[in-house]
Design a protein around this motif. Structure first.
Motif, PDB file in Angstrom:
ATOM      1  N   GLY A  46       0.822  -1.201   0.000  1.00 21.61           N
ATOM      2  CA  GLY A  46       0.000   0.000   0.000  1.00 21.61           C
ATOM      3  C   GLY A  46       0.861   1.258   0.000  1.00 21.61           C
ATOM      4  O   GLY A  46       2.084   1.185   0.026  1.00 21.61           O
ATOM      5  N   ASP A  47       0.201   2.414  -0.052  1.00 19.67           N
ATOM      6  CA  ASP A  47       0.940   3.664  -0.005  1.00 19.67           C
ATOM      7  C   ASP A  47       1.467   3.875   1.407  1.00 19.67           C
ATOM      8  O   ASP A  47       0.774   3.615   2.380  1.00 19.67           O
ATOM      9  N   GLU A  76       8.158   7.518  -5.910  1.00 23.35           N
ATOM     10  CA  GLU A  76       7.175   7.042  -6.895  1.00 23.35           C
ATOM     11  C   GLU A  76       6.292   8.235  -7.275  1.00 23.35           C
ATOM     12  O   GLU A  76       5.839   8.975  -6.392  1.00 23.35           O
ATOM     13  N   LEU A  78       3.133   8.818  -8.571  1.00 25.75           N
ATOM     14  CA  LEU A  78       1.743   8.941  -8.119  1.00 25.75           C
ATOM     15  C   LEU A  78       1.706   9.287  -6.624  1.00 25.75           C
ATOM     16  O   LEU A  78       0.890  10.088  -6.173  1.00 25.75           O
ATOM     17  N   GLU A  79       2.618   8.673  -5.878  1.00 24.23           N
ATOM     18  CA  GLU A  79       2.648   8.901  -4.422  1.00 24.23           C
ATOM     19  C   GLU A  79       3.059  10.337  -4.084  1.00 24.23           C
ATOM     20  O   GLU A  79       2.694  10.858  -3.039  1.00 24.23           O
ATOM     21  N   LEU A  81       1.985  12.925  -5.461  1.00 25.29           N
ATOM     22  CA  LEU A  81       0.783  13.770  -5.536  1.00 25.29           C
ATOM     23  C   LEU A  81      -0.161  13.567  -4.357  1.00 25.29           C
ATOM     24  O   LEU A  81      -0.927  14.450  -4.001  1.00 25.29           O
ATOM     25  N   ARG A  82      -0.105  12.383  -3.779  1.00 23.02           N
ATOM     26  CA  ARG A  82      -1.058  12.033  -2.723  1.00 23.02           C
ATOM     27  C   ARG A  82      -0.958  12.972  -1.524  1.00 23.02           C
ATOM     28  O   ARG A  82      -1.906  13.136  -0.760  1.00 23.02           O
ATOM     29  N   PHE A 100       5.330   2.695  -9.984  1.00 18.54           N
ATOM     30  CA  PHE A 100       5.228   1.365  -9.374  1.00 18.54           C
ATOM     31  C   PHE A 100       3.767   0.956  -9.526  1.00 18.54           C
ATOM     32  O   PHE A 100       2.892   1.461  -8.843  1.00 18.54           O
ATOM     33  N   ILE A 103      -1.579  -1.608  -8.995  1.00 15.94           N
ATOM     34  CA  ILE A 103      -3.034  -1.469  -8.954  1.00 15.94           C
ATOM     35  C   ILE A 103      -3.543  -1.441 -10.393  1.00 15.94           C
ATOM     36  O   ILE A 103      -2.858  -0.943 -11.290  1.00 15.94           O
ATOM     37  N   ASN A 105      -5.923   0.244 -11.792  1.00 16.93           N
ATOM     38  CA  ASN A 105      -6.385   1.522 -12.334  1.00 16.93           C
ATOM     39  C   ASN A 105      -5.333   2.620 -12.226  1.00 16.93           C
ATOM     40  O   ASN A 105      -5.646   3.784 -11.993  1.00 16.93           O
ATOM     41  N   TYR A 106      -4.068   2.227 -12.349  1.00 18.23           N
ATOM     42  CA  TYR A 106      -2.985   3.212 -12.265  1.00 18.23           C
ATOM     43  C   TYR A 106      -3.169   4.256 -13.368  1.00 18.23           C
ATOM     44  O   TYR A 106      -3.319   3.909 -14.534  1.00 18.23           O
ATOM     45  N   PRO A 107      -3.171   5.544 -13.020  1.00 16.75           N
ATOM     46  CA  PRO A 107      -3.440   6.572 -14.042  1.00 16.75           C
ATOM     47  C   PRO A 107      -2.299   6.668 -15.070  1.00 16.75           C
ATOM     48  O   PRO A 107      -1.173   6.258 -14.780  1.00 16.75           O
ATOM     49  N   GLU A 111      -0.276  12.058 -17.350  1.00 21.06           N
ATOM     50  CA  GLU A 111      -1.167  12.890 -16.520  1.00 21.06           C
ATOM     51  C   GLU A 111      -0.547  13.164 -15.150  1.00 21.06           C
ATOM     52  O   GLU A 111      -0.679  14.256 -14.594  1.00 21.06           O
ATOM     53  N   ILE A 112       0.117  12.144 -14.627  1.00 22.78           N
ATOM     54  CA  ILE A 112       0.780  12.322 -13.326  1.00 22.78           C
ATOM     55  C   ILE A 112       1.877  13.366 -13.451  1.00 22.78           C
ATOM     56  O   ILE A 112       1.972  14.295 -12.636  1.00 22.78           O
TER      57      ILE A 112
END
Lengths: 189, 535
Positions: A46-47, A76, A78-79, A81-82, A100, A103, A105-107, A111-112
């Protein structure tokens, strides 16, 4: 000096090692430190995030307040941005660009990257490739750290010293690989 | 002396070691696990031969710690908040027997349920048992409270509950240590009535326990961990903080002087005298506490008309549930909130998942093949990594309630006519609380299939040893499971034909079957391989 840093990544990517290195360098300077970690179920792919607070003055909260982190240091994209709500207006994002994907549905990466580039101060680079080029495949996290240290006000020597102290029990080869990884990160602009 | 950089959990363990502890007892559970893990890695603990192996569950752990205390030595039992439910029986009764050597019951609560089924607050148990409760506010207090807790425990012959919360348990900071003191000598109880709770004796002891309450109150009033700041530029508001909530208060005011009177609580029972002073001298009160509104409820009692306003989690000044943070506390004072940019919409959740190569994955996927014809609602499960078998792509299980409940819920469902009734439980969980449930099944010849996921470790909490390792078949045989209905397989893709055959045969058997899925946890295996390469 006072630095509030959000370390971000996916469980197992080595963000706690980054925290340990920065913490060791900070203590050497006689700074105060608080570092909140994530253990338990979240670590299973998980994150994960760690709040690292370094300061010459006393530190009260173990958690960084929203809107006041000096940096999001992420292994990473995506992380990275979280945790934007924690970043202060002129804060930095330093992030690895290699996704990484565990999942479904990784965007889309583009876009990231576009979102990261909306932040005025960012460094987004492929730390995995740099680590591999240094034959330090498992030191991607140290490459990311390398890209951050000048923004955090640490010198190369201070961080090198911390790396040597921390990795010494694992042998000379691992120390050297991490030092090469650090340098590769420092040279990233 | 250089400062040690320790987690709250570790600081407590180091404090206990320096305070002359003779034994740690406990069962792993986030966020408490690192207390005993620290002791297990400690050279000091090894040199002094301190007991520090894991117990079968929290109840056995607390009882063993009580036995060590009864023999004059200092002991600490560690667990997560829901573990205290398991140990509630010895908790309530050890409050009446009291202790001899210092006894600290260290419980780590998990507000916001980062890694738990609920966010129950252990301070309720402290009030329930009427024993002193210590709640550290930082890592240094974790260390210092080990010394203080043992002394308090020995002074009044009473177990002391020490409550940690996730943020402190798992946050690291520098601590200053003290000169270690030696362990107590072993000695038998002087009073042969002390641990004999026959009704006639228990009634007397309970009376004595009630009389002790005023002593506990006095200790709280004079506690070094409670502080009452009366000087203030405004008396519009009086503030009560507990544990680490004080840090969020200071952070919310950016380290500046707080303009209101502040009563900082680190030791319970609540010091009534100071609470009254604060109430009388201020227009309103605000209670800031991590966890449930324990103090707030106590202050409010029944809301008589004319009572001054008491604010907190019950009236929306602070959220009713979840962890606190500096921003939530700032909002309670209507201080300007700081918040960065919003999370972009493209950011999706990354929930925890079974590791790639996890043996549970093969156990679930093969089980799905067999269970498909029955639909969902037949597989009861338990607490551990395998709870993630609820998530896609598995969707294999339909319950996770408490340690051991898989077996007993499957039994109850079978008793009511559900077929098939399947339980899926981890090896360590089975040894914690599954064995007695299995005995119930055998006693009633229940029609259940119990799948024990034997990955040779307590995986969820990071790979701790457990008491029944290597003995699972013997335990099942000893309880009375028939030999031909104890089946073992290796959860690997290539074995699916064999595995599904075993499942089918055991589902067809009208009685108790135990199917053991045996393959080592991929994480502990990796760790071992790494160690070998380093060596």
């Amino acid at each position: 000096m006072k630095k509030d840093i959000i370390l971000a990544g996916v469980g197992g990517q080595g963000i706690l090692t980054i925290a340990t290195i920065l913490g060791t360098a900070a203590i050497k300077r006689g700074m105060n430190l608080k570092q909140a970690e994530v253990h338990g179920m979240s670590q299973r792919g998980g994150d994960v995030q760690s709040h690292l607070r370094l300061s010459d003055d006393p530190i009260w909260s173990d958690l960084i307040p929203y809107g006041s982190a000096d940096m999001i240091l992420s292994v990473e994209p995506l992380e990275a941005l979280r945790y934007l709500p924690y970043l202060k207006e002129d804060g930095w994002i330093i992030s690895n660009s290699t996704p990484f994907k565990n999942i479904p549905n990784y965007p889309p990466e583009e876009e990231i990257y576009r979102e990261i580039k909306k932040i005025p101060n960012y460094v987004l680079f492929d730390a995995d490739t740099l680590a591999n080029a240094q034959k330090a495949n498992r030191s991607m996290n140290i490459v990311v750290l390398g890209a951050a240290i000048t923004h955090l006000g640490f010198s190369q020597e201070e961080i090198e010293e911390a790396i040597k102290a921390i990795f010494a029990p694992k042998g000379e080869a691992i120390v050297e690989a991490n030092l090469r990884a650090l340098l590769a990160g420092i040279e990233t602009k | 002396m250089p400062k040690l950089m320790l987690l709250g959990d570790e600081a407590l363990a180091q404090g206990a070691l320096d305070a002359g502890i003779s034994g740690f007892y406990g069962y792993p559970g986030t966020p408490s696990t690192e207390i005993i893990e620290y002791a297990q890695k400690s050279k000091q603990a090894a040199e002094n031969n301190i007991h520090r192996t894991w117990s079968s569950n929290e109840k056995t752990a607390l009882e063993a710690a009580l036995g060590m205390s009864a023999s004059g030595k200092r002991a600490m039992v560690t667990m997560k908040h829901v573990g205290l439910n398991v140990a509630a029986d010895p908790l309530m009764n050890s409050a009446i027997t009291g202790a001899s050597g210092g006894l600290i019951i260290a419980v780590a609560d998990d507000p916001s349920m980062h890694s738990s089924q609920n966010e129950q607050d252990s301070r309720y148990y402290g009030n329930f048992a009427m024993i002193p409760v210590l709640e550290p506010g930082n890592q240094q207090e974790c260390y210092d409270m080990a010394f203080y807790g043992f002394e308090l425990s020995e002074k009044y012959h009473i177990p002391v509950l020490l409550r940690l919360t996730t943020r402190l348990a798992h946050s690291r900071s520098g601590i200053v240590t003290k000169e270690p003191i030696p362990q107590n000598e072993m000695r038998k109880p002087e009073d042969m009535f002390q641990f004999m709770l026959l009704p006639a004796i228990a009634r007397k002891k309970y009376q004595h326990h009630l009389e002790l309450q005023k002593d506990f109150m006095r200790e709280s009033l004079n506690s070094p961990f409670n502080a009452y700041k009366t000087e203030a530029s405004s008396k519009k508001l009086g503030i009560i903080t507990t544990g680490l909530a004080y840090n969020y208060l200071r952070e919310a005011f950016k380290g500046e002087e707080i303009p209101y009177p502040v009563l900082k609580i680190g030791q319970y029972p609540l010091p009534e005298k100071q609470i009254h002073q604060l109430y009388d001298s201020c227009d309103e009160l605000l209670v800031i506490e991590e966890g449930m509104p324990v103090v707030e409820e106590q202050l409010k009692g029944l809301a008589f008309p004319g009572l001054k306003p008491i604010h907190g989690r019950l009236d929306g000044y602070l959220p009713r549930t979840g962890e606190l943070n500096p921003n939530l506390v700032a909002k309670a004072f209507s201080l300007p909130d700081t918040i960065g940019r919003p999370v972009p919409e493209i950011v999706v959740g990354r929930p925890p998942a079974l590791c790639v190569g996890c043996p549970h994955s093969d156990t679930f996927l093969s089980l799905n093949e067999v269970m498909a014809e029955y639909g969902r609602g037949h597989v009861f499960s338990d607490i551990g990594c395998y709870t993630l078998g609820f998530m896609p792509p598995y969707n294999s299980i339909n319950s996770c309630v408490d340690m051991g409940a898989s077996i007993t819920m499957a039994k109850g469902a079978s008793d009511s006519g559900l077929f098939p009734a399947v339980a899926v439980i981890g090896d360590s969980t089975f040894c914690h609380s599954g064995i007695t449930g299995l005995l119930d099944c055998i006693y009633d010849k229940a029609n259940v299939m119990i799948v024990i996921l034997d990955n040779a470790t307590t995986a969820m909490t990071g790979g701790q040893n457990y008491t029944g390792y290597g003995k699972l078949e013997d335990i099942c045989l000893g309880l009375g499971v028939e030999k031909e209905h104890i089946r073992i397989f290796v959860p690997l893709k290539k074995n699916y034909p064999e595995i599904t055959q075993i499942y089918k045969e055991e589902l067809a058997y009208n009685g108790v079957s135990v199917v053991i899925a045996r393959r080592e946890c991929i994480q502990t295996l990796k760790k071992k391989n790494k160690m070998e390469t380093v060596e």
